[in-house]
Design a protein around this motif. Structure first.
Motif, PDB file in Angstrom:
ATOM      1  N   TRP A  36       0.859  -1.184   0.000  1.00  0.00           N
ATOM      2  CA  TRP A  36       0.000   0.000   0.000  1.00  0.00           C
ATOM      3  C   TRP A  36       0.895   1.234   0.000  1.00  0.00           C
ATOM      4  O   TRP A  36       1.836   1.320   0.796  1.00  0.00           O
ATOM      5  CB  TRP A  36      -0.897   0.020   1.236  1.00  0.00           C
ATOM      6  N   ARG A  38       0.715   5.711  -0.400  1.00  0.00           N
ATOM      7  CA  ARG A  38      -0.198   6.841  -0.326  1.00  0.00           C
ATOM      8  C   ARG A  38       0.501   8.091  -0.849  1.00  0.00           C
ATOM      9  O   ARG A  38       1.730   8.194  -0.807  1.00  0.00           O
ATOM     10  CB  ARG A  38      -0.694   7.077   1.099  1.00  0.00           C
ATOM     11  N   VAL A  48       3.261   2.825   2.555  1.00  0.00           N
ATOM     12  CA  VAL A  48       2.585   2.706   3.848  1.00  0.00           C
ATOM     13  C   VAL A  48       2.999   1.397   4.498  1.00  0.00           C
ATOM     14  O   VAL A  48       3.353   1.353   5.671  1.00  0.00           O
ATOM     15  CB  VAL A  48       1.054   2.736   3.649  1.00  0.00           C
ATOM     16  N   TYR A  60       6.070  -2.002   7.654  1.00  0.00           N
ATOM     17  CA  TYR A  60       5.313  -0.758   7.706  1.00  0.00           C
ATOM     18  C   TYR A  60       6.252   0.437   7.777  1.00  0.00           C
ATOM     19  O   TYR A  60       7.363   0.348   8.310  1.00  0.00           O
ATOM     20  CB  TYR A  60       4.399  -0.736   8.942  1.00  0.00           C
ATOM     21  N   SER A  61       5.782   1.557   7.302  1.00  0.00           N
ATOM     22  CA  SER A  61       6.540   2.777   7.495  1.00  0.00           C
ATOM     23  C   SER A  61       6.413   3.190   8.959  1.00  0.00           C
ATOM     24  O   SER A  61       5.439   2.848   9.639  1.00  0.00           O
ATOM     25  CB  SER A  61       6.009   3.892   6.589  1.00  0.00           C
ATOM     26  N   VAL A  64       3.143   4.856  10.345  1.00  0.00           N
ATOM     27  CA  VAL A  64       1.887   4.144  10.564  1.00  0.00           C
ATOM     28  C   VAL A  64       2.046   2.923  11.460  1.00  0.00           C
ATOM     29  O   VAL A  64       1.043   2.283  11.824  1.00  0.00           O
ATOM     30  CB  VAL A  64       1.241   3.714   9.229  1.00  0.00           C
ATOM     31  N   MET A  83      -6.848   0.735   9.056  1.00  0.00           N
ATOM     32  CA  MET A  83      -6.255   1.983   9.530  1.00  0.00           C
ATOM     33  C   MET A  83      -6.993   2.424  10.787  1.00  0.00           C
ATOM     34  O   MET A  83      -8.186   2.724  10.739  1.00  0.00           O
ATOM     35  CB  MET A  83      -6.345   3.058   8.446  1.00  0.00           C
ATOM     36  N   ASP A  90      -2.695  11.544   7.819  1.00  0.00           N
ATOM     37  CA  ASP A  90      -2.933  10.347   7.007  1.00  0.00           C
ATOM     38  C   ASP A  90      -3.758  10.651   5.764  1.00  0.00           C
ATOM     39  O   ASP A  90      -3.990   9.770   4.932  1.00  0.00           O
ATOM     40  CB  ASP A  90      -3.657   9.276   7.831  1.00  0.00           C
ATOM     41  N   TYR A  94      -4.768   6.665  -1.441  1.00  0.00           N
ATOM     42  CA  TYR A  94      -4.129   5.382  -1.130  1.00  0.00           C
ATOM     43  C   TYR A  94      -4.214   4.459  -2.340  1.00  0.00           C
ATOM     44  O   TYR A  94      -5.262   4.343  -2.982  1.00  0.00           O
ATOM     45  CB  TYR A  94      -4.800   4.743   0.078  1.00  0.00           C
TER      46      TYR A  94
END
Length: 124
Positions: A36, A38, A48, A60-61, A64, A83, A90, A94
């Motif tokens: 994912w 964004r 993401v 994950y980043s 997040v 989410m 945010d 996406y």
């Protein structure tokens, strides 16, 4: 290749939750990594998080981590982005994407397949 859906409203309040889904088709080997990304207005597209289909590894980043969760449903060939504790930061379009291999890369250029983006707006 991908059909992305937003499960729930696209405009939410800070602290709310929202779930995105990405239904995949085609050869599993060509989409073993589903990620994912964004893109906020005026900014670059950033990762993401992602999941490796064959072994369920996720990454994950930092922005997040602990709030977003990526999961998959093998029977439905669908990947979800849950989410939680959403913040105004945010807010973005996406996208789901995929590539072959087993590494979740952070560079969007390394992904071959892309779904249509879906806008998520988080107000304070």
């Amino acid at each position: 290749m991908f059909s992305c859906r937003r499960l729930g409203g696209g405009q939410v309040q800070a602290g709310d939750s929202l779930r995105l889904s990405c239904a995949a088709s085609g050869r599993t080997s060509s989409r073993n990594v589903v990620a994912w990304f964004r893109q906020a207005p005026g900014k670059e597209r950033v990762l993401v998080g992602g999941i490796v289909w064959s072994d369920d590894r996720t990454d994950y980043s930092d922005s997040v981590k602990g709030r977003f969760t990526i999961s998959k449903d093998d029977a439905e060939n669908t990947v979800y982005l849950q989410m939680d504790s959403l913040k105004p930061a945010d807010t973005a379009v996406y996208y789901c994407s995929a590539r072959a291999g087993a590494t979740i890369y952070r560079a969007p250029a390394l992904y071959n397949f892309w779904g249509k983006g879906t806008l998520v707006t988080v107000s304070s």
